[in-house]
Every structure is written in C-alpha cells, then in structure tokens.
Design an enzyme around this catalytic site. Structure first.
Site, PDB file in Angstrom:
ATOM      1  N   LYS A 143      42.860  27.519-133.582  1.00 44.03           N
ATOM      2  CA  LYS A 143      43.287  26.813-134.785  1.00 44.03           C
ATOM      3  C   LYS A 143      42.450  25.545-134.969  1.00 44.03           C
ATOM      4  O   LYS A 143      42.250  24.774-134.031  1.00 44.03           O
ATOM      5  CB  LYS A 143      44.776  26.483-134.694  1.00 44.03           C
ATOM      6  CG  LYS A 143      45.648  27.730-134.673  1.00 44.03           C
ATOM      7  CD  LYS A 143      47.097  27.386-134.521  1.00 44.03           C
ATOM      8  CE  LYS A 143      47.975  28.632-134.576  1.00 44.03           C
ATOM      9  NZ  LYS A 143      47.745  29.556-133.442  1.00 44.03           N
ATOM     10  N   GLU A 203      50.885  40.598-132.048  1.00 38.45           N
ATOM     11  CA  GLU A 203      51.945  39.628-131.770  1.00 38.45           C
ATOM     12  C   GLU A 203      52.993  39.663-132.881  1.00 38.45           C
ATOM     13  O   GLU A 203      52.751  40.189-133.964  1.00 38.45           O
ATOM     14  CB  GLU A 203      51.363  38.224-131.649  1.00 38.45           C
ATOM     15  CG  GLU A 203      50.709  37.728-132.928  1.00 38.45           C
ATOM     16  CD  GLU A 203      50.639  36.216-133.001  1.00 38.45           C
ATOM     17  OE1 GLU A 203      51.714  35.612-133.114  1.00 38.45           O
ATOM     18  OE2 GLU A 203      49.530  35.665-132.963  1.00 38.45           O
TER      19      GLU A 203
END
Length: 311
Positions: A165, A31
């Site tokens: 996360k 990414e």
C-alpha cells in the site's frame, strides 16, 4: 480434508478445491478481507463473485479463505460468500488471530497473513491479493510493521500483488523483505509497483515476463531447499487504470498532515489514510485498487496453470 473432518482445527476444503488438489488442477487462494472490510455493500459480493470468475476464466479453481463459526475454510460456497459479504459481525483476522478465533467459534475474514498461512497449510501454492502490508511511516518512533512480512518470511507460497500500500514506507518495506529473505520479482517491470500507482519509483532486482518464467523461479526455490519463504510477484496496475500520480501524492500528503494533527497513531493510521484517499479522490483510489486486484487474480491463475502444466 473432507467436510466432515474429525479434526476441528484443520482447514475445511470445499469439494471443488479438494477435488482440484487431489487431481492436480491449478488452485488460487483469495483473501476475504476485501469482501468483508474493503468494499461497500452490496458491491463487495459482486466483486467477490467476479474475482472467482476471473480465476475460473483463466483455467484455475478459486479458493477464497475465511473462518466461519470457528472453522477455517479454504474455498467457499456462494452462500458462504454471501455471509462474509453481508454479516457486519464478521471480524478481521490476521495470522495471530486464527487460534483464538477457532477456539472461540468466531467468524472472520482473513488478511494476507492469515490467508497465506491457511492456503499453504491446505497445499495451495499460489495466492492473489491487492497490496501487501509493510513497514509504516514513522517506523523509527513507533516500530509499526505489518505481520504480513514475518509470516511471508516463513511460508512457502507465491503471492501475486500490486506491491505494498502506497501509504506505507515502500523503501523500508523492500529493505525489510530483503532482510527477511523474501524473494521479490517484478512482473514485466523493473520497478516495484505502488499499489494505486504503476510504479513506486523503487527498483526491483529481478524481472520476469511470463507465467512460465515465474514457474521457473518457483522450481528453482524448491530445488534449492532451505528455509521456507514466499515469492512475491509484483504485478503493476496498468497505467491506464492507475490513480493519477499527482492527485495521489497531493491527497496522501494532506491525509498524513491530518493524521498528525488529529493525533491518530498505531492501528488507526492505515484505515484513516485509506478512507481519506477514497473520499478525497472521489472513489478513484478504490477503482485503481480493484483494477490491480483483477490483474493480480488473473495473473495468479495463469501462474498456477503454468505450474500444473510444468509438473
């Protein structure tokens, strides 16, 4: 897809990526949001080059994904990496943003959802990232959920990550992945990683111990057929490189309190919490993040190489 493709909305493959795919060499998608929005300048460019170097060192070809001037690119040249890293006008693009960005001739760095979509569209089967998005805390009141989850539920790609996360609701995210039919395996661990932490404390149902075992899972998924969905390979950051768990928990609790006191909600929550973690840990959270990404990139390249050898 050649560089001079007449189809303006098809992904443009770099010469290196195009040659690798056509000759059966392993390719790993990366990414670009970590380059444009996740790291301070000029370190972001050196990290981008480092990650591509790690892919090559493990025997695969890197395919960093981004949108430049209305064209989706799978594989960037060094000058394009420099542009993504240095241009402050580069936007952050999720999967939903791709069509408007292409139509408007915009430039943007791709998130997990956009990268996974474009990589799979180009025929790249393995994608390495840091941590996935997921179900946000306080979901019952605001129903805030990352677009990553639904996209991965309908995209056949293998994603190597360090979990989700830790600022998110990890148990709810795992439940949501189960509901959506997204397979999750722990790499060398019986617990789901906690992004900055080696373990979130939540168990995983399946554990693999080598790239070859991951490839066997991929082959089984392909043989079974059915709806396309991702395989998540949850690879923990080494304990020596993780953020101190006590420090993590204390800072996160304080940041959540500050978030509520300031009335921050919706899309503003994640960047606020991540910024608080970085500031209040003296940058240690960033270093743990990078250690996780390095490990994921290397493992993804090994998986891609093993998949190529198995064909």
């Amino acid at each position: 897809m050649p560089q001079n493709s007449p189809e303006p909305y098809e992904p443009v493959l770099s010469a290196e990526v195009r040659a690798a795919l056509s000759t059966g060499l392993p390719v790993v998608a990366l990414e670009s949001t970590i380059i444009a929005h996740g790291l301070p300048r000029p370190r972001n460019l050196s990290v981008a080059r480092e990650l591509e170097g790690l892919v090559r060192s493990a025997g695969a070809v890197p395919a960093t994904v981004a949108v430049l001037d209305g064209r989706a690119h799978v594989g960037l040249g060094d000058d394009q990496l420099e542009r993504v890293a240095g241009d402050p006008s580069v936007r952050k693009l999720g999967h939903r943003d791709l069509a408007p960005a292409l139509a408007a001739g915009a430039s943007g760095a791709t998130t997990v959802s956009a990268t996974a979509f474009l990589a799979a569209r180009a025929g790249v089967g393995v994608f390495a990232t840091g941590g996935l998005g997921g179900v946000h805390r306080e979901w019952a009141s605001d129903q805030d959920e990352s677009a990553d989850l639904r996209l991965l539920a309908r995209t056949g790609i293998t994603v190597v990550c360090a979990g989700v996360k830790s600022i998110l609701d990890v148990p709810a995210t795992l439940q949501r992945l189960e509901t959506l039919g997204v397979s999750v395996v722990g790499y060398g661990t019986g617990h789901f990683p906690g992004f900055y932490l080696s373990s979130s404390g939540e168990p995983v149902d399946w554990t693999v111990h080598s790239p070859e075992e991951v490839v066997e899972v991929i082959r089984a998924k392909e043989a079974l057929g059915g709806p396309a969905s991702a395989l998540i390979v949850a690879n923990p950051v080494p304990e020596a490189d993780q953020l101190d768990p006590a420090l993590h928990d204390r800072v996160l609790a304080e940041a959540l309190d500050a978030c509520r006191e300031r009335g921050i909600s919706g899309q503003g929550v994640t960047p606020f919490l991540l910024d608080q973690l970085m500031r209040r840990t003296g940058g240690a959270s960033l270093e743990a993040n990078l250690a996780a990404v390095r490990g994921n990139v290397t493992l993804a390249a090994r998986i891609a190489a093993a998949a190529t050898e198995a064909e």
